[in-house]
Design a protein around this motif. Structure first.
Motif, mmCIF file in Angstrom:
data_model
loop_
_atom_site.group_PDB
_atom_site.id
_atom_site.type_symbol
_atom_site.label_atom_id
_atom_site.label_comp_id
_atom_site.label_asym_id
_atom_site.label_seq_id
_atom_site.Cartn_x
_atom_site.Cartn_y
_atom_site.Cartn_z
ATOM 1 N N ASP A 1 7.151 -76.701 -5.217
ATOM 2 C CA ASP A 1 6.510 -77.852 -4.575
ATOM 3 C C ASP A 1 7.056 -79.156 -5.132
ATOM 4 O O ASP A 1 7.071 -80.165 -4.428
ATOM 5 C CB ASP A 1 4.970 -77.847 -4.641
ATOM 6 N N HIS B 1 3.870 -76.049 1.214
ATOM 7 C CA HIS B 1 3.231 -75.628 -0.035
ATOM 8 C C HIS B 1 1.715 -75.730 0.146
ATOM 9 O O HIS B 1 1.048 -76.615 -0.389
ATOM 10 C CB HIS B 1 3.720 -76.495 -1.196
ATOM 11 N N HIS C 1 8.371 -76.698 -10.988
ATOM 12 C CA HIS C 1 7.537 -75.757 -10.230
ATOM 13 C C HIS C 1 7.901 -75.797 -8.754
ATOM 14 O O HIS C 1 8.394 -76.819 -8.270
ATOM 15 C CB HIS C 1 6.052 -76.135 -10.345
ATOM 16 N N GLY D 1 5.288 -71.406 -11.144
ATOM 17 C CA GLY D 1 4.033 -72.088 -10.842
ATOM 18 C C GLY D 1 2.811 -71.196 -10.949
ATOM 19 O O GLY D 1 1.775 -71.459 -10.328
ATOM 20 N N GLY E 1 -0.613 -72.765 -11.849
ATOM 21 C CA GLY E 1 -1.012 -73.947 -11.101
ATOM 22 C C GLY E 1 -2.416 -73.830 -10.546
ATOM 23 O O GLY E 1 -2.978 -72.730 -10.408
ATOM 24 N N ASP E 2 -2.998 -74.980 -10.221
ATOM 25 C CA ASP E 2 -4.306 -75.016 -9.574
ATOM 26 C C ASP E 2 -4.132 -74.889 -8.063
ATOM 27 O O ASP E 2 -3.035 -75.069 -7.531
ATOM 28 C CB ASP E 2 -5.016 -76.330 -9.885
ATOM 29 N N ARG F 1 3.077 -68.783 -3.966
ATOM 30 C CA ARG F 1 3.913 -69.945 -4.286
ATOM 31 C C ARG F 1 5.390 -69.647 -4.027
ATOM 32 O O ARG F 1 6.149 -70.537 -3.640
ATOM 33 C CB ARG F 1 3.677 -70.389 -5.729
ATOM 34 N N THR G 1 -0.937 -74.144 -0.862
ATOM 35 C CA THR G 1 -1.896 -74.090 -1.965
ATOM 36 C C THR G 1 -1.871 -75.365 -2.813
ATOM 37 O O THR G 1 -2.818 -75.636 -3.548
ATOM 38 C CB THR G 1 -1.622 -72.889 -2.884
ATOM 39 N N GLN G 2 -0.800 -76.138 -2.710
ATOM 40 C CA GLN G 2 -0.599 -77.278 -3.593
ATOM 41 C C GLN G 2 -0.790 -78.628 -2.927
ATOM 42 O O GLN G 2 -0.980 -79.630 -3.624
ATOM 43 C CB GLN G 2 0.822 -77.224 -4.173
ATOM 44 N N LEU H 1 -4.814 -76.826 -5.019
ATOM 45 C CA LEU H 1 -5.080 -78.245 -4.792
ATOM 46 C C LEU H 1 -5.463 -78.570 -3.354
ATOM 47 O O LEU H 1 -5.812 -79.714 -3.057
ATOM 48 C CB LEU H 1 -3.855 -79.063 -5.207
#
Length: 299
Positions: free
Chosen positions: A20, A241, A18, A48, A51-52, A71, A243-244, A54
């Motif tokens: 990240d 990244h 993914h 990704g 994905g959550d 992403r 969002t992650q 995070l």
């Protein structure tokens, strides 16, 4: 005549599940090799999409809906920071489905790894890496896309140089070495936990160690690349990244200066080598001789 960079002509491909993953697993090594003149390509198997979010600061209305686009934008920024090339191979994120449950239809984890290896074989034959880096049999951690990435990368390494396989995917090219990433070993977390505790800091590594599953396979780190000077670049790429990665989360709790002193390397297991290289190593390219004819520019 200007002297060629130390690693001129050397090429490394890292295969990740993914966007990240490349910034937390081997990023400092890649930045170091790029700075020394090597060419580095990251192949990202999925976008990704499942994905959550995070990072609590990014858990806002609309972000989930825009996650696939975000992403990719984050990956592009991390690519710029690391100085690497990057390519999405077009598979769909599988998400974390329950044990005993079938992966989502059409997702990466639902693929036949032999068939799914073809886009990666094409990338290998085009880029012609000397080194291929990916996850171990456990995927680094048991996300189904990480496990599938391992299986696909191993299949591609084994078949990219075989002219009888993958017709139409380019001229055969055989990478010389296959490595598994052994970052975040138990020894690493023990060292970081001790260093943070002795410095009077709260150590999230202690919780990791308390939950450590010793039944999972472990791989000896045969190769440790000194790259502490590139840890700040690695962290910048991680933070790209958005969002992650939570900048206030446990993954980034250890101060950079302390991590540089405590564990100044990124570590790997040499799984397959078609060249002679004495172990232990301090360089993924150990034993690689780049011929003059191989110095041509690769797309």
């Amino acid at each position: 005549m200007t002297e060629a960079p130390r690693r001129s002509g050397q090429r490394l491909m890292a295969v990740h599940a993914h966007p990240d993953d490349e910034s937390s697993k081997g990023a400092a090594t890649m930045a170091k090799y790029v700075a020394e003149g090597a060419d580095v390509l990251v192949c990202t198997m999925t976008g990704g999409e499942r994905g959550d979010i995070l990072n609590p600061a990014m858990d806002r209305p609309g972000v989930r809906r825009e996650l696939p686009r975000l992403r990719r934008e984050e990956m592009d920024r991390a690519r710029e920071i690391l100085g690497i090339r990057q390519r999405f191979l077009g598979f769909v994120d599988s998400g974390l489905f329950g044990q005993g449950t079938a992966p989502p239809e059409g997702s990466f984890a639902a693929q036949d790894p032999v068939v799914a290896a073809r886009p990666l074989v094409h990338a290998i034959r085009e880029f012609r890496p000397h080194i291929l880096v990916t996850y171990d049999t456990h995927g680094g951690y048991p996300h189904p896309d990480h496990v599938m990435t391992h299986r696909v990368a191993v299949e591609a390494f084994a078949t990219a140089g075989d002219a009888s396989r993958h017709h139409g995917a380019g001229d055969p090219w055989q990478p010389s070495k296959l490595y598994y990433i052994t970052a975040f070993s138990k020894a690493y977390f023990k060292a970081i936990h001790q260093a943070m505790t002795e410095a009077g800091l709260d150590s999230p590594a202690g919780e990791v160690l308390r939950e450590w599953d010793d039944s999972q396979p472990t791989w000896v780190s045969t190769t440790r690349v000194e790259c502490a000077g590139y840890f700040p670049i690695r962290r910048q790429a991680q933070l790209a990244h958005r969002t992650q990665v939570d900048p206030n989360g446990p993954a980034l709790a250890c101060p950079l200066s302390l991590e540089q002193l405590t564990w100044p390397t990124e570590d790997y297991h040499l799984a397959v080598s078609r060249v002679r290289s004495d172990l232990p190593e301090d360089d993924l390219f150990a034993g690689i001789t780049v011929e003059r004819a191989d110095l041509t520019t690769v797309r």
